[in-house]
Design a protein around this motif. Structure first.
Motif, short mmCIF file in Angstrom:
data_model
loop_
_atom_site.label_atom_id
_atom_site.label_comp_id
_atom_site.label_asym_id
_atom_site.label_seq_id
_atom_site.Cartn_x
_atom_site.Cartn_y
_atom_site.Cartn_z
N PRO A 184 0.86 -1.18 0.00
CA PRO A 184 0.00 0.00 0.00
C PRO A 184 0.90 1.23 0.00
O PRO A 184 1.77 1.37 0.86
CB PRO A 184 -0.78 -0.13 1.31
N PHE A 185 0.73 2.11 -0.98
CA PHE A 185 1.70 3.20 -1.12
C PHE A 185 1.18 4.49 -0.51
O PHE A 185 0.12 5.01 -0.88
CB PHE A 185 2.04 3.45 -2.59
N VAL A 186 1.96 5.00 0.43
CA VAL A 186 1.70 6.30 1.03
C VAL A 186 3.03 7.01 1.23
O VAL A 186 4.06 6.39 1.48
CB VAL A 186 0.97 6.17 2.40
N ASP A 187 2.99 8.33 1.09
CA ASP A 187 4.14 9.14 1.46
C ASP A 187 3.64 10.32 2.28
O ASP A 187 2.47 10.37 2.67
CB ASP A 187 4.96 9.56 0.24
N GLU A 188 4.52 11.27 2.55
CA GLU A 188 4.14 12.38 3.42
C GLU A 188 3.07 13.27 2.82
O GLU A 188 2.45 14.09 3.52
CB GLU A 188 5.38 13.20 3.82
N ASN A 189 2.84 13.14 1.51
CA ASN A 189 1.83 13.96 0.85
C ASN A 189 0.48 13.26 0.74
O ASN A 189 -0.48 13.84 0.23
CB ASN A 189 2.32 14.34 -0.55
N SER A 190 0.40 12.02 1.21
CA SER A 190 -0.87 11.29 1.15
C SER A 190 -1.86 11.87 2.15
O SER A 190 -1.49 12.55 3.11
CB SER A 190 -0.63 9.81 1.45
N ALA A 191 -3.12 11.60 1.91
CA ALA A 191 -4.18 12.14 2.75
C ALA A 191 -4.02 11.67 4.19
O ALA A 191 -3.72 10.51 4.45
CB ALA A 191 -5.53 11.71 2.21
N VAL A 192 -4.22 12.59 5.12
CA VAL A 192 -4.23 12.26 6.54
C VAL A 192 -5.70 12.22 6.95
O VAL A 192 -6.28 13.20 7.40
CB VAL A 192 -3.44 13.30 7.37
N ASP A 193 -6.28 11.07 6.78
CA ASP A 193 -7.72 10.91 6.91
C ASP A 193 -8.00 9.47 7.31
O ASP A 193 -7.55 8.53 6.64
CB ASP A 193 -8.39 11.23 5.57
N PRO A 194 -8.72 9.25 8.41
CA PRO A 194 -8.97 7.88 8.86
C PRO A 194 -9.67 7.00 7.83
O PRO A 194 -9.61 5.78 7.93
CB PRO A 194 -9.85 8.07 10.10
N THR A 195 -10.33 7.62 6.85
CA THR A 195 -11.04 6.81 5.84
C THR A 195 -10.19 6.55 4.60
O THR A 195 -10.63 5.83 3.70
CB THR A 195 -12.33 7.52 5.41
N PHE A 196 -8.99 7.12 4.56
CA PHE A 196 -8.15 6.98 3.36
C PHE A 196 -7.66 5.55 3.23
O PHE A 196 -7.14 4.96 4.18
CB PHE A 196 -6.97 7.94 3.44
N GLN A 197 -7.81 4.99 2.04
CA GLN A 197 -7.32 3.64 1.75
C GLN A 197 -6.24 3.74 0.68
O GLN A 197 -6.53 4.09 -0.47
CB GLN A 197 -8.48 2.75 1.28
N PRO A 198 -4.99 3.46 1.05
CA PRO A 198 -3.88 3.67 0.11
C PRO A 198 -4.01 2.82 -1.15
O PRO A 198 -4.48 1.68 -1.09
CB PRO A 198 -2.66 3.24 0.93
N PRO A 199 -3.57 3.36 -2.27
CA PRO A 199 -3.53 2.55 -3.50
C PRO A 199 -2.43 1.51 -3.41
O PRO A 199 -1.47 1.65 -2.65
CB PRO A 199 -3.23 3.58 -4.59
N GLN A 200 -2.57 0.48 -4.22
CA GLN A 200 -1.55 -0.57 -4.27
C GLN A 200 -0.46 -0.20 -5.27
O GLN A 200 -0.76 0.24 -6.38
CB GLN A 200 -2.20 -1.89 -4.69
N ALA A 201 0.78 -0.36 -4.86
CA ALA A 201 1.92 -0.13 -5.74
C ALA A 201 2.59 -1.47 -6.05
O ALA A 201 2.81 -2.27 -5.14
CB ALA A 201 2.92 0.81 -5.10
N GLU A 202 2.88 -1.70 -7.33
CA GLU A 202 3.57 -2.92 -7.74
C GLU A 202 5.08 -2.71 -7.68
O GLU A 202 5.57 -1.62 -7.34
CB GLU A 202 3.14 -3.31 -9.16
N ARG A 203 5.82 -3.75 -8.02
CA ARG A 203 7.28 -3.70 -7.88
C ARG A 203 7.92 -2.56 -8.66
O ARG A 203 8.82 -1.88 -8.16
CB ARG A 203 7.89 -5.05 -8.31
N GLN A 204 7.47 -2.32 -9.90
CA GLN A 204 8.11 -1.28 -10.71
C GLN A 204 7.97 0.08 -10.05
O GLN A 204 8.94 0.85 -9.95
CB GLN A 204 7.49 -1.25 -12.10
N GLN A 205 6.77 0.42 -9.58
CA GLN A 205 6.56 1.71 -8.94
C GLN A 205 7.38 1.83 -7.67
O GLN A 205 7.99 2.87 -7.40
CB GLN A 205 5.08 1.91 -8.62
N LEU A 206 7.41 0.78 -6.87
CA LEU A 206 8.18 0.82 -5.63
C LEU A 206 9.67 0.92 -5.91
O LEU A 206 10.40 1.66 -5.23
CB LEU A 206 7.87 -0.42 -4.79
#
Length: 527
Positions: A184-206
């Motif tokens: 599940p991909f999150v960084d410091e710019n991702s939403a700070v929200d209890p309902t936020f569900q991170p998108p999935q990142a595959e190997r290439q993106q990671l």
């Protein structure tokens, strides 16, 4: 003399504060909530430059400890505290799942599935490692949010602190790539929200994220060997890149062996590291003194106790027949760990020299019965005693630091990348053989020539040099010997003599609990 990162004086307040921060939504499935009624607000906590160092220490501590209070209380709920310690979960998933080791007590949750290659998406170590890495990412992200806009006049080391947090986040994502193939991909710019569900990142993106991140923050890290011991510097960051490039063909299908050699050359050129003249001193209770260790996870027998990696390994080494607890400096768990015959056959020869720490007397090599602690050889690689033989402060908990990245591995990565075709910068088999001979001279083992070099030789040399340091599953996958049936070991595929396992086992499943709370996560094929 190395400066020592006194993690133990930093972690308590920091971990309480960081657990409080995790009420934000990027790790809902971890169910982490503050447990200290006296936890202060962010404004109160971050009122001095030293507080930022404490907060950074919390990210480091999350790789070494179960939580914020004691050895049996975890910040990850629903599993045994030890199962969620990063170093223990990593060691089990890399070593027990391959030919390296067997754990005698299969009533321990999750163990049988890992060492018999029958794990499921509810295995406690599969969940524990995933959750711990997700928590480390969340801690790093929160640190970066809290320090946004902080200037060097306010906190002189803030640029380095932020770079270290980004390194630790990259390290967590690296193990997501290796163990699960996605995150599940999150960084410091991702939403700070209890309902936020991170998108999935595959190997290439990671992979791309880690590579670009390390290149971006490298300049803000202290030079190799110049940070406090236990903290990341340019050497640790380069080592992470080298490991990423070495395994790129597995992760992406695209070889990056020239890049691996280039980074290995850069590490060597720093002059910050050297082989410890005594191989064994990399694995003692005072191994922080060794100039060979590039990055470790700190252990302390009195003030940062954990049933994590080194405590488990040290106590596991004590055999039920050998009466060798004094040599290892702990009381032991009654023959918990033994080595599988296929691994010990590589080590228990003259080619290992001083690196051979196997005790084989009065034991058969094959583990014919997992519960029978008299089968399978015992190992004395790690000790809780110091390099001069002084005992630790504890005969249970570890003082010995976990050697995640070691300089010897730079030589072995260089040799492997050359054998796989790297030619950059004059890379040559002659140099590769010279590096391996440096390891062998140190170990009082026979030297080799370039005619001895082959991929099979290098794989075996990695065993002789690096066994039980958390590399084996990854190595076997890279050499195409993990799945299938070309190389079998005791209890592979839940068979006494070993049997072929399917290719989907090259990655672990996404934990069912995580998929249940985040519909963006899709299960790995075959699970």
């Amino acid at each position: 003399m190395k400066k020592y990162f006194n993690l133990k004086q930093q972690i308590s307040a920091a971990l309480v504060f960081m657990t409080m921060l995790l009420v934000v939504g990027c790790t809902d499935d971890l169910d982490t909530t503050p447990t200290d009624d006296d936890t202060t607000s962010a404004e109160q906590f971050l009122d001095s430059p030293e507080a930022y160092k404490q907060l950074l220490a919390g990210i480091y501590a999350n790789f070494a400890l179960p939580g914020q209070t004691n050895a049996v209380t975890s910040s990850i709920t629903g599993i045994d505290a030890g199962s969620g310690v990063f170093t223990r979960a990593l060691w089990y998933m890399q070593e027990l799942s391959a030919d390296a080791a067997i754990w005698s007590y299969e009533n321990d949750p999750g163990v049988a599935g890992i060492q018999r290659n029958t794990w499921t998406d509810s295995n406690s170590f599969v969940l524990g490692m995933w959750s711990r890495m997700a928590q480390s990412v969340a801690f790093a992200n929160d640190f970066l949010r809290q320090t946004e806009g902080v200037t060097s006049s306010e906190v002189p080391e803030i640029a380095s602190f932020r770079a270290e947090a980004r390194f630790l986040r990259s390290l967590a994502y690296y193990y997501f790539i290796d163990l699960y193939g996605k995150a599940p991909f999150v960084d410091e710019n991702s939403a700070v929200d209890p309902t936020f569900q991170p998108p999935q990142a595959e190997r290439q993106q990671l992979f791309d994220f880690i590579e670009s991140e390390v290149q971006a923050f490298m300049g803000d890290l202290p030079d190799a060997g110049q940070n406090e011991y236990g903290r990341a510097d340019k050497g640790a960051a380069m080592m992470l890149l080298a490991k990423l490039y070495l395994n790129a063909e597995v992760y992406l299908g695209t070889p990056r062996y020239d890049d691996c050699v280039s980074i290995c050359n850069d590490i060597i050129a720093t002059g910050a590291y050297s082989l410890n003249p005594v191989y064994a001193h990399n694995f003692t209770g005072d191994n922080y003194l060794s100039q060979e260790l590039i990055f470790t996870f700190i252990s302390d027998a009195t003030s940062s106790q954990s049933y994590g990696g080194m405590t488990i390994i040290l106590n596991g080494e004590v055999g039920n027949l050998e009466n060798n607890s004094a040599a290892i400096g702990v009381g032991g768990f009654g023959g918990a760990l033994r080595m599988k015959a296929q691994h010990s056959a590589i080590i228990n020869t003259a080619a290992s020299g001083d690196r051979n720490t196997i005790i084989s007397a009065n034991r058969p090599a094959n583990v014919t019965d997992i519960a029978d602690r008299t089968t399978g050889y015992v190992v004395e690689k790690f000790t809780n005693n110091t390099s001069t033989g002084e005992p630790s402060a504890s005969n249970l908990f570890a003082d010995t630091d976990f050697p995640l990245f070691r300089y010897a591995d730079v030589y072995l990565m260089y040799a492997e990348a050359v054998e796989r075709g790297a030619t950059i910068g004059g890379a040559s088999k002659t140099q590769a053989a010279d590096y391996i001979n440096e390891l062998r001279v140190r170990a009082n083992a026979p030297q080799i020539t370039i005619n001895d070099l082959s991929l099979d030789f290098i794989l075996d040399e990695r065993v002789r040099e690096l066994f039980w340091e958390g590399h084996r599953r990854q190595d076997l996958i890279r050499f195409d010997k993990y799945t299938g049936g070309t190389f079998n070991w005791d209890w592979k595929g839940n068979s006494r003599t070993g049997t072929a396992i399917s290719n989907n086992l090259r990655v672990y499943p996404i934990p069912a609990q995580s998929i249940g709370t985040n519909p963006n996560l899709k299960q790995n094929q075959g699970y």
